[in-house]
Design a protein around this motif. Structure first.
Motif, PDB file in Angstrom:
ATOM      1  N   ILE A   1       0.845  -1.202   0.000  1.00  0.00           N
ATOM      2  CA  ILE A   1       0.000   0.000   0.000  1.00  0.00           C
ATOM      3  C   ILE A   1       0.879   1.250   0.000  1.00  0.00           C
ATOM      4  O   ILE A   1       0.645   2.189  -0.766  1.00  0.00           O
ATOM      5  N   LEU A   2       1.887   1.259   0.846  1.00  0.00           N
ATOM      6  CA  LEU A   2       2.788   2.414   0.916  1.00  0.00           C
ATOM      7  C   LEU A   2       3.536   2.618  -0.392  1.00  0.00           C
ATOM      8  O   LEU A   2       3.737   3.749  -0.825  1.00  0.00           O
ATOM      9  N   ARG A   3       3.933   1.536  -1.050  1.00  0.00           N
ATOM     10  CA  ARG A   3       4.602   1.634  -2.347  1.00  0.00           C
ATOM     11  C   ARG A   3       3.672   2.278  -3.372  1.00  0.00           C
ATOM     12  O   ARG A   3       4.057   3.183  -4.114  1.00  0.00           O
ATOM     13  N   MET A   4       2.391   1.830  -3.387  1.00  0.00           N
ATOM     14  CA  MET A   4       1.425   2.388  -4.339  1.00  0.00           C
ATOM     15  C   MET A   4       1.125   3.862  -4.024  1.00  0.00           C
ATOM     16  O   MET A   4       1.034   4.693  -4.938  1.00  0.00           O
ATOM     17  N   LEU A   5       0.997   4.181  -2.745  1.00  0.00           N
ATOM     18  CA  LEU A   5       0.743   5.565  -2.330  1.00  0.00           C
ATOM     19  C   LEU A   5       1.908   6.471  -2.718  1.00  0.00           C
ATOM     20  O   LEU A   5       1.714   7.557  -3.269  1.00  0.00           O
ATOM     21  N   LYS A   6       3.112   6.022  -2.438  1.00  0.00           N
ATOM     22  CA  LYS A   6       4.314   6.796  -2.764  1.00  0.00           C
ATOM     23  C   LYS A   6       4.385   7.066  -4.269  1.00  0.00           C
ATOM     24  O   LYS A   6       4.606   8.198  -4.703  1.00  0.00           O
ATOM     25  N   ALA A   7       4.148   6.027  -5.062  1.00  0.00           N
ATOM     26  CA  ALA A   7       4.205   6.184  -6.523  1.00  0.00           C
ATOM     27  C   ALA A   7       3.156   7.185  -7.008  1.00  0.00           C
ATOM     28  O   ALA A   7       3.459   8.064  -7.818  1.00  0.00           O
ATOM     29  N   ALA A   8       1.937   7.085  -6.499  1.00  0.00           N
ATOM     30  CA  ALA A   8       0.870   7.994  -6.929  1.00  0.00           C
ATOM     31  C   ALA A   8       1.167   9.429  -6.504  1.00  0.00           C
ATOM     32  O   ALA A   8       1.016  10.360  -7.297  1.00  0.00           O
ATOM     33  N   ALA A   9       1.601   9.611  -5.270  1.00  0.00           N
ATOM     34  CA  ALA A   9       1.892  10.963  -4.774  1.00  0.00           C
ATOM     35  C   ALA A   9       3.064  11.586  -5.521  1.00  0.00           C
ATOM     36  O   ALA A   9       3.031  12.765  -5.860  1.00  0.00           O
ATOM     37  N   GLU A  10       4.080  10.804  -5.804  1.00  0.00           N
ATOM     38  CA  GLU A  10       5.255  11.329  -6.491  1.00  0.00           C
ATOM     39  C   GLU A  10       4.996  11.566  -7.976  1.00  0.00           C
ATOM     40  O   GLU A  10       5.712  12.326  -8.609  1.00  0.00           O
ATOM     41  N   ARG A  11       3.964  10.943  -8.525  1.00  0.00           N
ATOM     42  CA  ARG A  11       3.519  11.233  -9.898  1.00  0.00           C
ATOM     43  C   ARG A  11       2.702  12.517  -9.932  1.00  0.00           C
ATOM     44  O   ARG A  11       2.348  12.996 -10.990  1.00  0.00           O
ATOM     45  N   GLY A  12       2.360  13.012  -8.736  1.00  0.00           N
ATOM     46  CA  GLY A  12       1.551  14.221  -8.653  1.00  0.00           C
ATOM     47  C   GLY A  12       0.073  13.956  -8.630  1.00  0.00           C
ATOM     48  O   GLY A  12      -0.732  14.884  -8.731  1.00  0.00           O
ATOM     49  N   GLN A  13      -0.314  12.703  -8.486  1.00  0.00           N
ATOM     50  CA  GLN A  13      -1.729  12.348  -8.519  1.00  0.00           C
ATOM     51  C   GLN A  13      -2.528  13.063  -7.428  1.00  0.00           C
ATOM     52  O   GLN A  13      -3.599  13.583  -7.679  1.00  0.00           O
ATOM     53  N   GLY A  14      -2.018  13.134  -6.192  1.00  0.00           N
ATOM     54  CA  GLY A  14      -2.712  13.816  -5.112  1.00  0.00           C
ATOM     55  C   GLY A  14      -2.673  15.324  -5.273  1.00  0.00           C
ATOM     56  O   GLY A  14      -3.604  16.026  -4.884  1.00  0.00           O
ATOM     57  N   ALA A  15      -1.599  15.835  -5.866  1.00  0.00           N
ATOM     58  CA  ALA A  15      -1.469  17.286  -6.052  1.00  0.00           C
ATOM     59  C   ALA A  15      -2.513  17.805  -7.018  1.00  0.00           C
ATOM     60  O   ALA A  15      -2.990  18.926  -6.895  1.00  0.00           O
ATOM     61  N   ASP A  16      -2.918  16.971  -7.975  1.00  0.00           N
ATOM     62  CA  ASP A  16      -3.942  17.363  -8.943  1.00  0.00           C
ATOM     63  C   ASP A  16      -5.245  17.713  -8.238  1.00  0.00           C
ATOM     64  O   ASP A  16      -5.988  18.558  -8.680  1.00  0.00           O
ATOM     65  N   ARG A  17      -5.508  17.025  -7.119  1.00  0.00           N
ATOM     66  CA  ARG A  17      -6.775  17.221  -6.421  1.00  0.00           C
ATOM     67  C   ARG A  17      -6.600  17.892  -5.074  1.00  0.00           C
ATOM     68  O   ARG A  17      -7.558  18.099  -4.356  1.00  0.00           O
ATOM     69  N   ALA A  18      -5.356  18.192  -4.672  1.00  0.00           N
ATOM     70  CA  ALA A  18      -5.144  18.840  -3.371  1.00  0.00           C
ATOM     71  C   ALA A  18      -5.849  20.177  -3.342  1.00  0.00           C
ATOM     72  O   ALA A  18      -5.831  20.920  -4.305  1.00  0.00           O
ATOM     73  N   GLY A  19      -6.473  20.431  -2.203  1.00  0.00           N
ATOM     74  CA  GLY A  19      -7.182  21.688  -2.032  1.00  0.00           C
ATOM     75  C   GLY A  19      -8.596  21.675  -2.559  1.00  0.00           C
ATOM     76  O   GLY A  19      -9.309  22.641  -2.452  1.00  0.00           O
ATOM     77  N   THR A  20      -9.037  20.539  -3.140  1.00  0.00           N
ATOM     78  CA  THR A  20     -10.415  20.459  -3.620  1.00  0.00           C
ATOM     79  C   THR A  20     -11.285  19.769  -2.623  1.00  0.00           C
ATOM     80  O   THR A  20     -10.846  19.182  -1.695  1.00  0.00           O
TER      81      THR A  20
END
Length: 171
Positions: free
Chosen positions: A152-171
């Motif tokens: 899970i941590l590996r998948m989370l790290k990969a998604a966050a470092e791809r910017g996946q969470g940043a795309d939706r941060a603050g929404t």
């Protein structure tokens, strides 16, 4: 005897353990794993808390029913095909998302996902869990739980470092 340990009633696990930041230390299956993510805490929080979108970064889980993201709100999800009924215990944006849950009518868990910002703008993510139920250790152990957490941590790290969470941060 650990083989027959059923743990406290789920309501007690929720109120006296999870809501107070505690795991069941007597549970026969426990794990703690951490990773440092090269992304700010708000982006990581967005990935973790946007549970309807978990399946975009988490191949092992799918949320089936979700209302509000607040303490004592219930949700249902599937983890590797197993149905789980859960209740949020702690919802602290950018800091912690914790819940209690039951599966198959006899397994009980406390799950904690904690985020800590680092001085250099990254995020330390820690997953902790305790799991109990009679005869659980006949087919599941702490090492297997830890491997799941690390995935899970590996998948989370990969998604966050791809910017996946940043795309939706603050929404």
């Amino acid at each position: 005897m650990k083989l027959f340990y059923a743990g406290p009633p789920l309501r007690e696990l929720h109120e006296e353990y999870a809501k107070k930041g505690r795991l069941d230390e007597r549970a026969p299956v426990r794990s703690t794993s951490s990773v440092t993510v090269d992304a700010p805490v708000d982006a990581v929080w967005k990935l973790i808390s946007d549970m309807r979108a978990w399946d975009t970064w988490r191949s092992d889980a799918r949320v089936v029913e979700l209302g509000s993201l607040e303490p004592d709100a219930r949700f249902r999800w599937k983890l590797r095909g197993t149905r789980i009924a859960s209740t949020f215990a702690v919802v602290a944006p950018g800091r912690e998302l914790s819940w209690t849950g039951a599966a198959m009518g006899w397994m009980k868990a406390i799950d904690r996902m904690r985020m800590t910002p680092t001085d250099d703008g990254r995020t330390m993510v820690t997953i902790e869990e305790s799991l109990s139920g009679p005869l659980l250790t006949l087919f599941y152990d702490s090492a297997r739980l830890r491997r799941g957490h690390e995935e899970i941590l590996r998948m989370l790290k990969a998604a966050a470092e791809r910017g996946q969470g940043a795309d939706r941060a603050g929404t």
